[in-house]
Motif scaffolding. Structure first.
Motif, PDB file in Angstrom:
ATOM      1  N   ILE A  79      -3.824   4.614   3.804  1.00 55.46           N
ATOM      2  CA  ILE A  79      -3.330   3.363   3.226  1.00 55.46           C
ATOM      3  C   ILE A  79      -4.114   2.168   3.773  1.00 55.46           C
ATOM      4  CG2 ILE A  79      -1.342   1.822   3.091  1.00 55.46           C
ATOM      5  CD1 ILE A  79       0.423   4.366   3.158  1.00 55.46           C
ATOM      6  N   VAL A 175      -5.874  -1.342  -4.260  1.00 54.15           N
ATOM      7  CA  VAL A 175      -4.476  -1.712  -4.025  1.00 54.15           C
ATOM      8  C   VAL A 175      -3.541  -0.719  -4.719  1.00 54.15           C
ATOM      9  CG1 VAL A 175      -2.714  -3.453  -4.497  1.00 54.15           C
ATOM     10  CG2 VAL A 175      -4.950  -4.147  -3.631  1.00 54.15           C
ATOM     11  N   ALA A 179      -0.767   1.825  -2.838  1.00 51.39           N
ATOM     12  CA  ALA A 179       0.662   1.827  -3.151  1.00 51.39           C
ATOM     13  C   ALA A 179       1.141   3.220  -3.540  1.00 51.39           C
ATOM     14  CB  ALA A 179       0.930   0.834  -4.291  1.00 51.39           C
ATOM     15  N   TRP A 180       0.342   3.941  -4.316  1.00 47.81           N
ATOM     16  CA  TRP A 180       0.748   5.281  -4.754  1.00 47.81           C
ATOM     17  C   TRP A 180       0.795   6.246  -3.565  1.00 47.81           C
ATOM     18  CZ3 TRP A 180      -2.118   8.662  -8.934  1.00 47.81           C
ATOM     19  CH2 TRP A 180      -1.233   9.624  -9.415  1.00 47.81           C
ATOM     20  N   ALA A 182       1.423   5.448  -0.476  1.00 48.79           N
ATOM     21  CA  ALA A 182       2.589   5.087   0.325  1.00 48.79           C
ATOM     22  C   ALA A 182       3.879   5.628  -0.278  1.00 48.79           C
ATOM     23  CB  ALA A 182       2.664   3.573   0.460  1.00 48.79           C
ATOM     24  N   LEU A 183       3.955   5.665  -1.603  1.00 48.16           N
ATOM     25  CA  LEU A 183       5.182   6.086  -2.264  1.00 48.16           C
ATOM     26  C   LEU A 183       5.291   7.597  -2.429  1.00 48.16           C
ATOM     27  CD1 LEU A 183       5.395   3.387  -5.092  1.00 48.16           C
ATOM     28  CD2 LEU A 183       6.863   3.573  -3.079  1.00 48.16           C
TER      29      LEU A 183
END
Length: 405
Positions: A79, A175, A179-180, A182-183
């Motif tokens: 990340i 970015v 985000a993907w 992290a999720l």
């Protein structure tokens, strides 16, 4: 060497996007530079140096970030690297002229040195021995899609808004990928590690299970970097326009992208051995580069792209699978980072060698030297794999699936 069951593809998909991002960043900009070289007015040597900036940054930092991922976990390193990649892409977009290009490209390479080996380590940790080749094939396939869409979309973006438009697109992509991850990417547990001395580290780096796949990856990426950078340049010299010259690289990347998942799955089933896949892939690449060295007509350049693409698609997933199978999970990040160091040395060295020789003579001779070096790496890999198989037999053991002929 890990018993973790294979995960469903959607849980690994963010890692594929991370691989796509680094390939898009490295080769989209590289191909755009190749197509625009005549307008910028660089010499071939300066062109080769600029191509190598991204990879030189990775050479300096990949082992450090790989070891860090073993210590704190792969997900935070991935990340953080993706967010840094976006930040340096913004620098490349807003700082004008050569300064912004150099800072942006070098910074992108430094950021990729964090998330690229950590993504490879995550793929290795989140799969098992029976499926690792397939998932490394898919990971490599998405990287190849980055090679494909990078030059093609890069051409459109550069024509539309210049190099800043390409940098802005990469910033948004970084970015989104962060985000993907992290999720969706599950946490990979940090495993206890024994204290490692310099002697231990030297022994690990000298082991055939590390040296052979790293040699293959270095030779593969070195020739690939030359093809991605020089094929658009040769295409322009052969009379093609910017989009047409960059489309040659897209042919290469699509061939690699299609081949890798099938080759990785075949390796898992024992149908393609490490020896056949790695040596055969390098010989295909050498043949393709040699063809471009002899003739630069558009048809020959497309044939070169196909040979190099298939060769990369055969050698890469098998080399990564062999490397992961030979590595204890608690030091997967360090090993992947060290292997990526060797890979990036090839990725940076290939354009430098081709550019230096071409500057002193003609482009064809530079490509011929790269073809000879790639074939030589294949011969060394064949010799090393034979010695390993002979050693296993002399010890009374059957050759492993990853090392059999």
């Amino acid at each position: 060497m890990t018993s973790t069951p294979p995960l469903a593809t959607p849980r690994l998909a963010p890692l594929y996007l991370a691989g796509f991002t680094t390939a898009f960043g490295a080769h989209g900009i590289a191909a755009a530079l190749g197509a625009e070289t005549e307008d910028i007015g660089w010499t071939l040597l300066a062109f080769g140096l600029t191509l190598a900036l991204y990879d030189l940054a990775e050479v300096l930092l990949k082992p450090l970030f790989g070891a860090l991922s073993d210590r704190i976990g792969v997900r935070p390193v991935i990340i953080g690297g993706l967010l840094a990649f976006s930040a340096f892409s913004v620098v490349g977009a807003v700082v004008p002229g050569m300064l912004g290009l150099v800072i942006g490209r070098f910074g992108q390479g430094a950021a990729a040195s964090a998330f690229s080996p950590s993504s490879s380590a995550a793929v290795a940790r989140l799969t098992d021995d029976a499926t690792r080749g397939k998932y490394f094939g898919r990971y490599g396939s998405w990287k190849s899609l980055g090679y494909a869409l990078g030059p093609l979309l890069g051409a459109v973006l550069v024509v539309w808004g210049g190099m800043p438009a390409l940098f802005w697109a990469l910033a948004v992509l970084g970015v989104g990928a962060a985000a993907w991850v992290a999720l969706a990417v599950p946490a990979v547990p940090v495993l206890p590690r024994k204290r490692v001395t310099l002697v231990d580290l030297g022994r690990e780096l000298a082991a055939p299970g590390f040296l052979i796949p790293t040699l293959v990856l270095a030779a593969t990426t070195g020739a690939l970097a030359v093809a991605v950078g020089f094929l658009p340049l040769l295409g322009r010299q052969a009379g093609l326009d910017t989009v047409g010259s960059m489309a040659i690289v897209t042919v290469l990347a699509i061939a690699s992208s299609v081949a890798q998942p099938f080759v990785g799955a075949a390796h898992d089933r024992g149908r393609i051995s490490v020896r056949l896949g790695t040596v055969g892939g390098l010989l295909l690449i050498a043949a393709g580069i040699a063809l471009a060295a002899v003739t630069q007509v558009p048809v020959a350049l497309v044939a070169t792209a196909l040979l190099v693409g298939v060769g990369v698609g055969v050698a890469t997933p098998i080399a990564f699978s062999h490397l992961a199978a030979s590595t204890p999970p608690e030091r997967m990040g360090r090993t992947m980072g060290s292997a990526e160091l060797g890979r990036e040395l090839g990725d940076a060295g290939g354009p430098l060698v081709a550019g230096a020789v071409a500057t002193a003579s003609v482009p064809g001779l530079g490509l011929g030297v790269v073809a000879a070096l790639t074939a030589g790496a294949g011969a060394l890999a064949l010799l090393g794999l034979r010695r390993r198989a002979d050693a296993e037999i002399s010890d009374g053991a059957e050759p492993s699936r990853s090392g059999e002929a």
